[in-house]
Motif scaffolding. Structure first.
Motif, PDB file in Angstrom:
ATOM      1  N   MET A 198       0.822  -1.206   0.000  1.00 37.45           N
ATOM      2  CA  MET A 198       0.000   0.000   0.000  1.00 37.45           C
ATOM      3  C   MET A 198       0.855   1.254   0.000  1.00 37.45           C
ATOM      4  O   MET A 198       0.655   2.173  -0.760  1.00 37.45           O
ATOM      5  CB  MET A 198      -0.916  -0.002   1.224  1.00 37.45           C
ATOM      6  N   ALA A 199       1.896   1.288   0.892  1.00 39.14           N
ATOM      7  CA  ALA A 199       2.697   2.493   1.009  1.00 39.14           C
ATOM      8  C   ALA A 199       3.540   2.757  -0.224  1.00 39.14           C
ATOM      9  O   ALA A 199       3.681   3.889  -0.662  1.00 39.14           O
ATOM     10  CB  ALA A 199       3.601   2.382   2.238  1.00 39.14           C
ATOM     11  N   THR A 200       4.118   1.696  -0.798  1.00 39.25           N
ATOM     12  CA  THR A 200       5.031   1.905  -1.912  1.00 39.25           C
ATOM     13  C   THR A 200       4.311   2.149  -3.227  1.00 39.25           C
ATOM     14  O   THR A 200       4.858   2.773  -4.121  1.00 39.25           O
ATOM     15  CB  THR A 200       5.952   0.687  -2.056  1.00 39.25           C
ATOM     16  N   SER A 201       3.077   1.666  -3.381  1.00 33.48           N
ATOM     17  CA  SER A 201       2.370   1.833  -4.644  1.00 33.48           C
ATOM     18  C   SER A 201       1.617   3.148  -4.738  1.00 33.48           C
ATOM     19  O   SER A 201       1.076   3.474  -5.775  1.00 33.48           O
ATOM     20  CB  SER A 201       1.386   0.674  -4.840  1.00 33.48           C
ATOM     21  N   LYS A 202       1.582   3.921  -3.641  1.00 33.60           N
ATOM     22  CA  LYS A 202       0.817   5.160  -3.635  1.00 33.60           C
ATOM     23  C   LYS A 202       1.679   6.326  -3.187  1.00 33.60           C
ATOM     24  O   LYS A 202       1.236   7.197  -2.466  1.00 33.60           O
ATOM     25  CB  LYS A 202      -0.401   5.016  -2.720  1.00 33.60           C
ATOM     26  N   ARG A 203       2.922   6.339  -3.602  1.00 30.56           N
ATOM     27  CA  ARG A 203       3.836   7.388  -3.194  1.00 30.56           C
ATOM     28  C   ARG A 203       3.447   8.724  -3.830  1.00 30.56           C
ATOM     29  O   ARG A 203       3.002   8.792  -4.967  1.00 30.56           O
ATOM     30  CB  ARG A 203       5.272   7.032  -3.605  1.00 30.56           C
ATOM     31  N   ASN A 204       3.684   9.794  -3.039  1.00 30.32           N
ATOM     32  CA  ASN A 204       3.522  11.160  -3.537  1.00 30.32           C
ATOM     33  C   ASN A 204       2.120  11.465  -4.032  1.00 30.32           C
ATOM     34  O   ASN A 204       1.929  12.279  -4.911  1.00 30.32           O
ATOM     35  CB  ASN A 204       4.547  11.451  -4.638  1.00 30.32           C
ATOM     36  N   VAL A 205       1.119  10.823  -3.464  1.00 29.63           N
ATOM     37  CA  VAL A 205      -0.268  11.138  -3.793  1.00 29.63           C
ATOM     38  C   VAL A 205      -1.058  11.246  -2.499  1.00 29.63           C
ATOM     39  O   VAL A 205      -0.601  10.847  -1.438  1.00 29.63           O
ATOM     40  CB  VAL A 205      -0.905  10.059  -4.709  1.00 29.63           C
ATOM     41  N   LYS A 206      -2.265  11.786  -2.597  1.00 29.40           N
ATOM     42  CA  LYS A 206      -3.124  11.929  -1.424  1.00 29.40           C
ATOM     43  C   LYS A 206      -3.926  10.645  -1.236  1.00 29.40           C
ATOM     44  O   LYS A 206      -5.092  10.559  -1.608  1.00 29.40           O
ATOM     45  CB  LYS A 206      -4.041  13.137  -1.589  1.00 29.40           C
ATOM     46  N   TRP A 207      -3.284   9.630  -0.655  1.00 27.98           N
ATOM     47  CA  TRP A 207      -3.915   8.327  -0.540  1.00 27.98           C
ATOM     48  C   TRP A 207      -4.554   8.058   0.820  1.00 27.98           C
ATOM     49  O   TRP A 207      -5.430   7.198   0.947  1.00 27.98           O
ATOM     50  CB  TRP A 207      -2.905   7.222  -0.829  1.00 27.98           C
ATOM     51  N   ILE A 208      -4.156   8.814   1.853  1.00 26.05           N
ATOM     52  CA  ILE A 208      -4.617   8.499   3.204  1.00 26.05           C
ATOM     53  C   ILE A 208      -6.119   8.708   3.348  1.00 26.05           C
ATOM     54  O   ILE A 208      -6.831   7.863   3.893  1.00 26.05           O
ATOM     55  CB  ILE A 208      -3.839   9.321   4.254  1.00 26.05           C
ATOM     56  N   ARG A 209      -6.633   9.833   2.843  1.00 24.58           N
ATOM     57  CA  ARG A 209      -8.062  10.098   2.964  1.00 24.58           C
ATOM     58  C   ARG A 209      -8.893   9.006   2.299  1.00 24.58           C
ATOM     59  O   ARG A 209      -9.883   8.535   2.864  1.00 24.58           O
ATOM     60  CB  ARG A 209      -8.375  11.471   2.342  1.00 24.58           C
ATOM     61  N   ALA A 210      -8.484   8.587   1.105  1.00 25.06           N
ATOM     62  CA  ALA A 210      -9.221   7.537   0.402  1.00 25.06           C
ATOM     63  C   ALA A 210      -9.171   6.227   1.173  1.00 25.06           C
ATOM     64  O   ALA A 210     -10.162   5.481   1.229  1.00 25.06           O
ATOM     65  CB  ALA A 210      -8.649   7.353  -1.003  1.00 25.06           C
ATOM     66  N   GLU A 211      -8.035   5.945   1.768  1.00 25.23           N
ATOM     67  CA  GLU A 211      -7.902   4.704   2.530  1.00 25.23           C
ATOM     68  C   GLU A 211      -8.787   4.729   3.778  1.00 25.23           C
ATOM     69  O   GLU A 211      -9.419   3.719   4.116  1.00 25.23           O
ATOM     70  CB  GLU A 211      -6.434   4.501   2.925  1.00 25.23           C
ATOM     71  N   ILE A 212      -8.843   5.868   4.451  1.00 22.59           N
ATOM     72  CA  ILE A 212      -9.705   5.990   5.633  1.00 22.59           C
ATOM     73  C   ILE A 212     -11.164   5.782   5.256  1.00 22.59           C
ATOM     74  O   ILE A 212     -11.922   5.113   5.969  1.00 22.59           O
ATOM     75  CB  ILE A 212      -9.499   7.362   6.309  1.00 22.59           C
ATOM     76  N   GLU A 213     -11.567   6.357   4.119  1.00 20.46           N
ATOM     77  CA  GLU A 213     -12.954   6.202   3.674  1.00 20.46           C
ATOM     78  C   GLU A 213     -13.270   4.750   3.295  1.00 20.46           C
ATOM     79  O   GLU A 213     -14.411   4.299   3.443  1.00 20.46           O
ATOM     80  CB  GLU A 213     -13.217   7.126   2.482  1.00 20.46           C
ATOM     81  N   ARG A 214     -12.269   4.028   2.820  1.00 21.57           N
ATOM     82  CA  ARG A 214     -12.474   2.645   2.398  1.00 21.57           C
ATOM     83  C   ARG A 214     -12.639   1.706   3.586  1.00 21.57           C
ATOM     84  O   ARG A 214     -13.362   0.696   3.500  1.00 21.57           O
ATOM     85  CB  ARG A 214     -11.283   2.189   1.545  1.00 21.57           C
ATOM     86  N   LEU A 215     -12.006   2.023   4.689  1.00 21.84           N
ATOM     87  CA  LEU A 215     -11.987   1.139   5.844  1.00 21.84           C
ATOM     88  C   LEU A 215     -13.277   1.235   6.664  1.00 21.84           C
ATOM     89  O   LEU A 215     -13.974   2.246   6.634  1.00 21.84           O
ATOM     90  CB  LEU A 215     -10.785   1.470   6.729  1.00 21.84           C
ATOM     91  N   ASP A 216     -13.560   0.188   7.416  1.00 23.26           N
ATOM     92  CA  ASP A 216     -14.727   0.129   8.285  1.00 23.26           C
ATOM     93  C   ASP A 216     -14.276   0.383   9.725  1.00 23.26           C
ATOM     94  O   ASP A 216     -13.498  -0.413  10.276  1.00 23.26           O
ATOM     95  CB  ASP A 216     -15.379  -1.249   8.178  1.00 23.26           C
ATOM     96  N   PRO A 217     -14.731   1.468  10.359  1.00 22.00           N
ATOM     97  CA  PRO A 217     -14.256   1.771  11.707  1.00 22.00           C
ATOM     98  C   PRO A 217     -14.601   0.705  12.740  1.00 22.00           C
ATOM     99  O   PRO A 217     -13.923   0.589  13.765  1.00 22.00           O
ATOM    100  CB  PRO A 217     -14.951   3.102  12.037  1.00 22.00           C
ATOM    101  N   GLU A 218     -15.633  -0.087  12.479  1.00 22.79           N
ATOM    102  CA  GLU A 218     -16.006  -1.125  13.435  1.00 22.79           C
ATOM    103  C   GLU A 218     -14.981  -2.258  13.470  1.00 22.79           C
ATOM    104  O   GLU A 218     -14.789  -2.896  14.511  1.00 22.79           O
ATOM    105  CB  GLU A 218     -17.381  -1.700  13.082  1.00 22.79           C
ATOM    106  N   THR A 219     -14.315  -2.494  12.355  1.00 22.55           N
ATOM    107  CA  THR A 219     -13.329  -3.578  12.295  1.00 22.55           C
ATOM    108  C   THR A 219     -11.909  -3.079  12.075  1.00 22.55           C
ATOM    109  O   THR A 219     -10.946  -3.811  12.332  1.00 22.55           O
ATOM    110  CB  THR A 219     -13.688  -4.564  11.164  1.00 22.55           C
ATOM    111  N   ASP A 220     -11.771  -1.851  11.592  1.00 23.89           N
ATOM    112  CA  ASP A 220     -10.448  -1.327  11.239  1.00 23.89           C
ATOM    113  C   ASP A 220     -10.105  -0.060  12.027  1.00 23.89           C
ATOM    114  O   ASP A 220      -9.357   0.794  11.554  1.00 23.89           O
ATOM    115  CB  ASP A 220     -10.392  -1.005   9.739  1.00 23.89           C
ATOM    116  N   SER A 221     -10.644   0.071  13.233  1.00 26.14           N
ATOM    117  CA  SER A 221     -10.442   1.309  13.991  1.00 26.14           C
ATOM    118  C   SER A 221      -8.966   1.577  14.259  1.00 26.14           C
ATOM    119  O   SER A 221      -8.516   2.740  14.192  1.00 26.14           O
ATOM    120  CB  SER A 221     -11.211   1.257  15.319  1.00 26.14           C
TER     121      SER A 221
END
Length: 303
Positions: A1-24
């Motif tokens: 995940m970290a190496t394939s998304k270098r120098n882009v705004k990937w964190i926000r998209a990843e947070i939106e993709r995750l489920d807080p009930e299981t991925d808090s």
């Protein structure tokens, strides 16, 4: 995940993709990585602003102040670095990690040892749970004037700090974000949150330690004003601490708003998720005695 998304705004998209009930745990770590720079000065400021609030309840302040003889006064920087290490390691590794569980048990036992001479009622720990849960959101909205955490981030913060607090023996913790906000507002505008000489002395010591650590003597006033400008007004007013000049606070908070906007929307996200505890252990001026097992040699007399 970290190496394939270098120098882009990937964190926000990843947070939106995750489920807080299981991925808090992962969401909480990503949120911290997105908001905090790799700077011990900044995280020490973050620590100072957060812990000033714990000087508000007189009974809590007394247990740390101990008539002006507490560890904070003689070993304040060490105490700050050790506390930050514990808090951030729970974020880095998650509450369920064996290392985190060992750290949480250590902190719980430490609190139990202190309580033999300086007992604190449960409401002080419930207040602490609310502060830790809400602090990112409140700093963003109340201090920087920026949008707060999104719903996924809020739910993840709630789940994470509820788990931390339960492991520390705290009971009757709110189950929703709205209830947690209500707890903090009601508590910090109620009778349990009030001026006391120990509270004022403790808060001033926290602010002065930050200023002394990071600024030369001629600029320590700046470091002090900086910490107070990031603090909510009702907190420092309750403690009887003069506010910085209005123009100073306004300028600092506007700059914080610009920095938050740049971090969230303009600057590339980190290539790898930062371990927050490494900010403390890797710094050349870290006060940790042994970064792998912080404070393991602390005696009860030092506490």
């Amino acid at each position: 995940m970290a190496t394939s998304k270098r120098n882009v705004k990937w964190i926000r998209a990843e947070i939106e993709r995750l489920d807080p009930e299981t991925d808090s745990e992962q969401i909480v770590r990503l949120t911290s990585c997105q908001l905090l720079p790799k700077s011990l000065l900044v995280v020490h400021l973050f620590y100072t602003v957060g812990f000033i609030r714990f000087a508000g309840p007189p009974v809590s302040a007394e247990s740390v102040d101990r008539n002006g003889t507490g560890m904070l006064y003689d070993h304040g920087i060490r105490r700050a670095d050790e506390t930050m290490f514990h808090l951030f390691s729970w974020v880095d590794d998650g509450v369920s990690n064996p290392t985190s569980m060992k750290s949480l048990d250590y902190v719980r036992n430490w609190h139990s040892g202190v309580a033999r001479d300086w007992p604190m009622p449960m409401h002080t720990f419930q207040h602490s749970a609310a502060v830790f849960t809400l602090i990112y959101d409140r700093l963003l909205r109340h201090i920087a004037g920026s949008p707060g955490l999104n719903e996924n981030e809020r739910r993840a913060q709630l789940i994470h700090w509820r788990s931390v607090s339960e492991r520390l023996g705290v009971t009757d913790i709110p189950h929703t974000w709205q209830e947690m906000e209500q707890l903090l507002e009601t508590y910090e505008h109620g009778t349990e949150f009030a001026y006391s000489p120990p509270g004022q002395r403790l808060a001033n010591a926290l602010v002065d330690q930050f200023a002394t650590r990071w600024f030369p003597k001629p600029l320590r006033w700046f470091g002090r004003w900086l910490a107070l400008a990031f603090s909510e007004e009702h907190v420092i007013d309750t403690l009887g601490i003069p506010r910085p000049p209005t123009a100073f606070s306004y300028t600092v908070r506007r700059l914080a708003r610009v920095a938050v906007f740049a971090k969230r929307h303009l600057l590339p996200d980190p290539r790898e998720v930062l371990r927050l505890s490494d900010i403390i252990t890797a710094h050349k001026d870290s006060a940790l005695v042994n970064p792998s097992i912080p404070a393991s040699g602390t005696t009860r007399s030092e506490r």
